[in-house]
Design a protein around this motif. Sequence first.
Motif, PDB file in Angstrom:
ATOM      1  N   ILE A 154       0.910  -1.246  -0.010  1.00 29.56           N
ATOM      2  CA  ILE A 154      -0.044  -0.050  -0.009  1.00 29.56           C
ATOM      3  C   ILE A 154       0.933   1.367   0.084  1.00 29.56           C
ATOM      4  CG2 ILE A 154      -1.688   1.459   1.421  1.00 29.56           C
ATOM      5  CD1 ILE A 154      -2.827  -1.237   2.356  1.00 29.56           C
ATOM      6  N   ASP A 155       1.773   1.302   0.881  1.00 36.26           N
ATOM      7  CA  ASP A 155       2.716   2.417   0.736  1.00 36.26           C
ATOM      8  C   ASP A 155       3.403   2.664  -0.440  1.00 36.26           C
ATOM      9  OD1 ASP A 155       1.951   2.762   3.485  1.00 36.26           O
ATOM     10  OD2 ASP A 155       3.884   1.853   4.510  1.00 36.26           O
ATOM     11  N   GLU A 156       3.984   1.634  -1.087  1.00 37.59           N
ATOM     12  CA  GLU A 156       4.827   1.809  -2.253  1.00 37.59           C
ATOM     13  C   GLU A 156       3.771   2.193  -3.231  1.00 37.59           C
ATOM     14  OE1 GLU A 156       7.864   1.953  -4.698  1.00 37.59           O
ATOM     15  OE2 GLU A 156       8.034   1.663  -2.369  1.00 37.59           O
ATOM     16  N   ASP A 157       2.452   1.383  -3.362  1.00 37.30           N
ATOM     17  CA  ASP A 157       1.616   1.813  -4.355  1.00 37.30           C
ATOM     18  C   ASP A 157       1.140   3.368  -4.195  1.00 37.30           C
ATOM     19  OD1 ASP A 157       2.011  -0.525  -5.822  1.00 37.30           O
ATOM     20  OD2 ASP A 157      -0.029  -1.502  -5.345  1.00 37.30           O
ATOM     21  N   THR A 158       0.902   3.812  -3.216  1.00 36.92           N
ATOM     22  CA  THR A 158       0.686   5.185  -2.902  1.00 36.92           C
ATOM     23  C   THR A 158       1.702   6.132  -3.358  1.00 36.92           C
ATOM     24  OG1 THR A 158      -0.552   4.471  -0.817  1.00 36.92           O
ATOM     25  CG2 THR A 158      -0.044   6.693  -1.042  1.00 36.92           C
ATOM     26  N   LYS A 159       2.824   5.755  -3.198  1.00 32.72           N
ATOM     27  CA  LYS A 159       3.727   6.774  -3.849  1.00 32.72           C
ATOM     28  C   LYS A 159       4.011   6.611  -5.321  1.00 32.72           C
ATOM     29  CE  LYS A 159       6.713   6.083   0.389  1.00 32.72           C
ATOM     30  NZ  LYS A 159       8.081   5.346   0.633  1.00 32.72           N
ATOM     31  N   THR A 160       3.759   5.381  -5.767  1.00 30.31           N
ATOM     32  CA  THR A 160       3.962   4.966  -7.195  1.00 30.31           C
ATOM     33  C   THR A 160       2.760   5.998  -7.828  1.00 30.31           C
ATOM     34  OG1 THR A 160       4.813   3.330  -6.876  1.00 30.31           O
ATOM     35  CG2 THR A 160       3.881   3.434  -8.956  1.00 30.31           C
ATOM     36  N   LEU A 161       1.592   5.801  -7.517  1.00 31.59           N
ATOM     37  CA  LEU A 161       0.088   6.370  -8.078  1.00 31.59           C
ATOM     38  C   LEU A 161       0.418   7.789  -7.887  1.00 31.59           C
ATOM     39  CD1 LEU A 161      -2.808   4.192  -6.824  1.00 31.59           C
ATOM     40  CD2 LEU A 161      -2.088   4.621  -9.127  1.00 31.59           C
ATOM     41  N   ARG A 162       0.849   8.263  -6.772  1.00 30.51           N
ATOM     42  CA  ARG A 162       1.136   9.751  -6.560  1.00 30.51           C
ATOM     43  C   ARG A 162       1.912  10.382  -7.720  1.00 30.51           C
ATOM     44  NH1 ARG A 162       0.028  13.241  -2.336  1.00 30.51           N
ATOM     45  NH2 ARG A 162       0.985  15.186  -2.368  1.00 30.51           N
ATOM     46  N   ARG A 163       3.041   9.804  -7.898  1.00 36.00           N
ATOM     47  CA  ARG A 163       3.872  10.170  -9.080  1.00 36.00           C
ATOM     48  C   ARG A 163       3.317  10.100 -10.635  1.00 36.00           C
ATOM     49  NH1 ARG A 163       7.656   7.240  -6.253  1.00 36.00           N
ATOM     50  NH2 ARG A 163       7.578   5.416  -7.391  1.00 36.00           N
ATOM     51  N   TYR A 164       2.439   8.873 -10.667  1.00 30.52           N
ATOM     52  CA  TYR A 164       1.833   8.914 -11.904  1.00 30.52           C
ATOM     53  C   TYR A 164       0.719   9.909 -12.219  1.00 30.52           C
ATOM     54  CZ  TYR A 164      -1.660   6.708 -15.148  1.00 30.52           C
ATOM     55  OH  TYR A 164      -2.374   6.339 -16.386  1.00 30.52           O
ATOM     56  N   VAL A 165      -0.020  10.201 -11.234  1.00 27.20           N
ATOM     57  CA  VAL A 165      -1.081  11.350 -11.378  1.00 27.20           C
ATOM     58  C   VAL A 165      -0.615  12.663 -11.607  1.00 27.20           C
ATOM     59  CG1 VAL A 165      -3.047  12.614 -10.139  1.00 27.20           C
ATOM     60  CG2 VAL A 165      -2.813   9.892  -9.789  1.00 27.20           C
ATOM     61  N   GLN A 166       0.445  12.862 -10.976  1.00 29.26           N
ATOM     62  CA  GLN A 166       1.190  14.209 -10.932  1.00 29.26           C
ATOM     63  C   GLN A 166       1.782  14.446 -12.517  1.00 29.26           C
ATOM     64  OE1 GLN A 166       3.610  14.118  -7.270  1.00 29.26           O
ATOM     65  NE2 GLN A 166       2.320  15.665  -6.387  1.00 29.26           N
ATOM     66  N   ALA A 167       2.470  13.356 -12.863  1.00 31.52           N
ATOM     67  CA  ALA A 167       3.037  13.429 -14.224  1.00 31.52           C
ATOM     68  C   ALA A 167       2.063  13.329 -15.335  1.00 31.52           C
ATOM     69  CB  ALA A 167       3.755  12.337 -14.425  1.00 31.52           C
ATOM     70  N   ASN A 168       0.736  13.055 -15.222  1.00 36.60           N
ATOM     71  CA  ASN A 168      -0.259  13.156 -16.168  1.00 36.60           C
ATOM     72  C   ASN A 168      -1.329  13.798 -15.777  1.00 36.60           C
ATOM     73  OD1 ASN A 168       0.543  10.757 -18.147  1.00 36.60           O
ATOM     74  ND2 ASN A 168       0.863  10.086 -16.105  1.00 36.60           N
ATOM     75  N   PRO A 169      -1.346  15.331 -15.553  1.00 37.76           N
ATOM     76  CA  PRO A 169      -2.427  16.199 -15.089  1.00 37.76           C
ATOM     77  C   PRO A 169      -3.504  16.416 -16.107  1.00 37.76           C
ATOM     78  CG  PRO A 169      -0.705  17.510 -16.070  1.00 37.76           C
ATOM     79  CD  PRO A 169      -0.140  15.942 -15.752  1.00 37.76           C
ATOM     80  N   GLN A 170      -3.341  15.710 -17.535  1.00 38.78           N
ATOM     81  CA  GLN A 170      -4.297  15.953 -18.507  1.00 38.78           C
ATOM     82  C   GLN A 170      -5.297  14.613 -18.226  1.00 38.78           C
ATOM     83  OE1 GLN A 170      -1.210  14.611 -18.650  1.00 38.78           O
ATOM     84  NE2 GLN A 170      -1.144  13.195 -20.618  1.00 38.78           N
ATOM     85  N   ILE A 171      -5.033  13.707 -17.468  1.00 38.49           N
ATOM     86  CA  ILE A 171      -6.123  12.898 -17.283  1.00 38.49           C
ATOM     87  C   ILE A 171      -7.207  13.190 -16.260  1.00 38.49           C
ATOM     88  CG2 ILE A 171      -6.237  10.356 -16.314  1.00 38.49           C
ATOM     89  CD1 ILE A 171      -3.518   9.623 -17.059  1.00 38.49           C
ATOM     90  N   SER A 172      -8.282  12.922 -16.894  1.00 38.73           N
ATOM     91  CA  SER A 172      -9.586  13.563 -16.128  1.00 38.73           C
ATOM     92  C   SER A 172     -10.297  12.298 -15.364  1.00 38.73           C
ATOM     93  CB  SER A 172     -10.539  14.371 -16.914  1.00 38.73           C
ATOM     94  OG  SER A 172     -10.772  13.481 -18.181  1.00 38.73           O
ATOM     95  N   ALA A 173     -10.036  11.070 -15.809  1.00 44.02           N
ATOM     96  CA  ALA A 173     -10.784   9.948 -15.374  1.00 44.02           C
ATOM     97  C   ALA A 173      -9.999   8.714 -15.604  1.00 44.02           C
ATOM     98  CB  ALA A 173     -12.073   9.738 -16.061  1.00 44.02           C
ATOM     99  N   TYR A 174     -10.200   7.765 -14.570  1.00 45.91           N
ATOM    100  CA  TYR A 174      -9.307   6.714 -14.571  1.00 45.91           C
ATOM    101  C   TYR A 174     -10.270   5.269 -14.445  1.00 45.91           C
ATOM    102  CZ  TYR A 174      -5.549   9.697 -12.932  1.00 45.91           C
ATOM    103  OH  TYR A 174      -4.520  10.628 -12.742  1.00 45.91           O
ATOM    104  N   ILE A 175      -9.678   4.341 -14.974  1.00 46.21           N
ATOM    105  CA  ILE A 175     -10.415   2.987 -14.981  1.00 46.21           C
ATOM    106  C   ILE A 175      -9.255   1.984 -14.059  1.00 46.21           C
ATOM    107  CG2 ILE A 175     -11.105   0.577 -15.786  1.00 46.21           C
ATOM    108  CD1 ILE A 175     -11.514   2.410 -18.630  1.00 46.21           C
ATOM    109  N   ALA A 176      -9.855   1.479 -12.695  1.00 43.81           N
ATOM    110  CA  ALA A 176      -9.105   0.637 -11.874  1.00 43.81           C
ATOM    111  C   ALA A 176      -9.453  -0.608 -12.302  1.00 43.81           C
ATOM    112  CB  ALA A 176      -9.449   1.147 -10.435  1.00 43.81           C
ATOM    113  N   CYS A 177      -8.626  -1.442 -12.137  1.00 46.78           N
ATOM    114  CA  CYS A 177      -8.818  -2.997 -12.578  1.00 46.78           C
ATOM    115  C   CYS A 177      -9.584  -3.779 -11.372  1.00 46.78           C
ATOM    116  CB  CYS A 177      -7.554  -3.629 -13.039  1.00 46.78           C
ATOM    117  SG  CYS A 177      -7.775  -5.256 -13.796  1.00 46.78           S
TER     118      CYS A 177
END
Length: 368
Positions: free
Chosen positions: A265-288
């Motif tokens: 959870i801790d590692e994925d939280t950091k990874t997701l935070r970087r992913y979201v911040q690197a892609n500000p154009q994304i307005s919606a997400y599909i989670a598997c």
Amino acid sequence: MNAPLYEQLFQYVIDEMRTGNLKVGDRVPSEKELAERFNVSRITSKKALEMLQQAGFIERLRGKGSFVASVPADQGRDDNTAAEPMKLARVLIGVIVPDFSDAYALKMVQAIEEACAEANLFIVIKRTYGSQSIEKDAIQTLVALGIAGLIVFPVHGEYYNPELLRLVLTGFPVVLVDRRLKGISASSVYTDNARASQQLTRYLLDKGHSHIGFISPPAENTTTIEERIEGYQNALHERNLNGEFEHIFSELYSTLPTAFDSEHIDEDTKTLRRYVQANPQISAYIACEFNLALLLRRVLTSLDLQNEVVCFDSPDSPVYPPVFTHIKQNEAMMGRQAVQILLEHMNGLTTPQMVTVDFAFVEAKGEA
């Protein structure tokens, strides 16, 4: 539809073993010989031999070639043999799953148990916690216990479990749930994940989202995830948004059975935070998966963002509405179908059955 070429080569060698043309210790045709004999590429013949080695049927010695290590049993069984297990007062079957929770798989396991009770079957349930080695040991132990059949929810993995592959190829009654083994003829009960994911993506596109992210665990030859990615891509392709394929992010691990592992959870939280911040154009997400959707929502909230999130599956509640718009898989039907097919195999049916179970689209009212 014809089987893939590598599967045809695989089956050719298996048939040669079963008929006695290839015995233990005999040399198996090389990649080059198989490629020339069947007019296929070396890549195809190499894959067939790798699958045979993985299943334990051949041993490959560097510089010497491939040799028969064990011969699969004949899949054919006479009527008396096929019917014998069902004459027992108590028939035992095995059920192997990575894990289960109220978000997914719990209802499936409950339905399997109920269907087995109705058929006077007793079950042994083993959780693998996502480990192929535990799955392998579980299969060996359950077979040694004398189970008459096996229902398996396979773990994620780049390679098929050789023990599972061996059971399928030797005709042991096995039914897979949630996913298929590509190129291997094994009975499977699963959701049409590509169609479901396509519907989720279309829903977001119709709401005006043109930049949509897709998050998941690594696909690693896992048909469930591969097909969900395929459905997402198909929906984008329909709208000429092929450039959006780069927004697939499949490097997350907070998924069953490690959904509540603090390290993941801790590692994925950091990874997701970087992913979201690197892609500000994304307005919606599909989670598997539902747990990944929860984690993503927490990350978005911490960044003061309100991007829309949709997902697969969600816990049922008679009091609270669903948190996310989601695909609701019919777990109970999957479980019951698996038991029904397993009973048919235990009674002598040898033809594999591939059954897709329908799903429901559930919209979360009032979602951002």
